[in-house]
Design an enzyme around this catalytic site. Structure first.
Site, PDB file in Angstrom:
ATOM      1  N   LYS A  57     -53.308 -10.465 -11.109  1.00 52.12           N
ATOM      2  CA  LYS A  57     -52.871  -9.076 -10.924  1.00 52.12           C
ATOM      3  C   LYS A  57     -51.512  -9.037 -10.214  1.00 52.12           C
ATOM      4  CE  LYS A  57     -57.584  -7.409 -11.112  1.00 52.12           C
ATOM      5  NZ  LYS A  57     -58.822  -7.009 -10.413  1.00 52.12           N
ATOM      6  N   GLN A 111     -61.297  -5.827  -4.766  1.00 53.55           N
ATOM      7  CA  GLN A 111     -61.840  -6.778  -5.741  1.00 53.55           C
ATOM      8  C   GLN A 111     -63.337  -6.973  -5.513  1.00 53.55           C
ATOM      9  OE1 GLN A 111     -60.099  -8.030  -8.326  1.00 53.55           O
ATOM     10  NE2 GLN A 111     -61.875  -9.135  -9.081  1.00 53.55           N
ATOM     11  N   ASP A 129     -58.699   1.352 -10.426  1.00 55.86           N
ATOM     12  CA  ASP A 129     -59.787   0.674 -11.141  1.00 55.86           C
ATOM     13  C   ASP A 129     -60.650   1.681 -11.910  1.00 55.86           C
ATOM     14  OD1 ASP A 129     -59.998  -2.105 -11.097  1.00 55.86           O
ATOM     15  OD2 ASP A 129     -60.728  -2.139  -9.035  1.00 55.86           O
TER      16      ASP A 129
HETATM   17  N1  GUN Z   1     -64.455  -7.644 -10.495  1.00 50.93           N
HETATM   18  C1  GUN Z   1     -64.580  -7.912 -11.814  1.00 50.93           C
HETATM   19  N2  GUN Z   1     -63.800  -7.080 -12.539  1.00 50.93           N
HETATM   20  C2  GUN Z   1     -63.186  -6.271 -11.648  1.00 50.93           C
HETATM   21  C3  GUN Z   1     -62.242  -5.221 -11.782  1.00 50.93           C
HETATM   22  O1  GUN Z   1     -61.828  -4.822 -12.881  1.00 50.93           O
HETATM   23  N3  GUN Z   1     -61.823  -4.654 -10.627  1.00 50.93           N
HETATM   24  C4  GUN Z   1     -62.283  -5.036  -9.405  1.00 50.93           C
HETATM   25  N4  GUN Z   1     -61.848  -4.392  -8.331  1.00 50.93           N
HETATM   26  N5  GUN Z   1     -63.151  -6.010  -9.248  1.00 50.93           N
HETATM   27  C5  GUN Z   1     -63.596  -6.627 -10.362  1.00 50.93           C
END
Ligand code: GUN
Length: 293
Positions: free
Chosen positions: A55, A99, A122
């Site tokens: 990211k 996350q 998200d």
């Molecule tokens: N864990 C697995 N996929 C995601 C996601 O798209 N966003 C976040 N914050 N955590 C995750």
């Protein structure tokens, strides 16, 4: 049928990031501030470390600012809530993510609800989920939005088609079913959602014009479950041990690609299909957060 087309998520994601970078370059040239994404990472889970690193790299590729805030596994809910509150109120941060997964002693739902929905890039906050379900401007959850983008960019007709979604998670199965159901293009599907308690799952899959596999069960979708000419989207990314790889693992999809692909009109590979699109959607959401709905 054996002239199937591979849906190349890696190439599509690269084009989208280039489009975003161009728009951000124009913003900067006009004296505007670049979008800023912050990420909160708790602990040292290998998958989460990789996702967050990717990211941050995607932010660089798009010309965004990024910040990474790390906590050890023993962080308290109070500490996390204080950080979320600080980011909610920081005008220099357009959007942020926490996350997942979080350690067991932290209530994920409570943390998600503490995020200001206008910064929830998200799309996990109930306000964004609700707005998406009634078609209001919102941050759409990243993986479902990436799947819709692939269907759109490959010009795949979805109107009136039967879409079968395997899996009912809050971050993929439910929201992708919602988006496919909307009166939109892509969308306007008849949608069936299957899960662990579904009976006759093979029969239902065989009726799918568009089959979305998001169960996290490697090789679950076999050739006998796929209608000739179907579009198959594989969201599975299970790490399976592989001694021949430097990392010690490889990513396995939910679809038995080798035997299913020859039946399809379009299919996504793993890796290089849906995966790269997820981070792209997050970048699009961050740009949207910077510009406003
Ligand atoms: N864990 C697995 N996929 C995601 C996601 O798209 N966003 C976040 N914050 N955590 C995750």
């Amino acid at each position: 049928m054996s002239d199937y087309k591979i849906i190349d998520g890696k190439a599509t994601a690269a084009s989208i990031k280039a489009e975003i970078a161009e728009e951000v370059a124009h913003m900067k040239a006009a004296g505007e501030r670049a979008p800023h994404l912050a990420a909160i990472l708790v602990g040292h889970d290998g998958g989460s470390e990789t996702y967050v690193k990717n990211k941050v790299l995607a932010c660089e590729a798009c010309g965004f600012e990024s910040s990474l805030i790390r906590f050890e596994e023993n962080v308290t809910e109070e500490e996390l809530l204080a950080t979320i509150e600080r980011l909610n109120n920081d005008p220099a941060v357009d959007g942020f993510i926490l996350q997942l997964p979080l350690p067991k002693h932290i209530d994920e739902q409570k943390m998600t609800m503490a995020i200001d929905w206008r910064k929830d890039v998200d799309g996990f906050h109930p306000i964004n989920v609700g707005r998406m379900s009634i078609g209001l401007p919102c941050f759409e959850s990243a993986t479902p939005a990436g799947i819709i983008e692939l269907l759109s960019r490959y010009g795949i007709e979805t109107k009136g088609k039967h879409a079968v979604v395997l899996g009912r998670s809050n971050i993929v199965g439910k929201p992708v079913a919602t988006l496919l159901l909307q009166k939109n293009q892509p969308g306007d599907c008849t949608v069936t959602v299957c899960h662990s308690a579904t009976q006759n799952i093979k029969d239902i899959c065989r009726q799918a014009d568009i089959l979305i596999a998001a169960l996290g069960h490697p090789g679950f979708v076999t050739a006998d479950m796929v209608k000739p000419g179907a579009v198959v989207i594989d969201v599975g990314t299970t790490r399976v041990p592989d001694a021949t790889r430097k990392s010690g693992f490889r990513l396995s999809g939910d679809v038995d690609f080798e035997n299913v692909a020859p039946l399809c009109s379009y299919i996504t590979p793993v890796p290089g299909g849906v995966g790269p699109m997820t981070i792209c959607s997050l970048m699009k959401n961050t740009l949207l957060a910077r510009k406003g709905f």
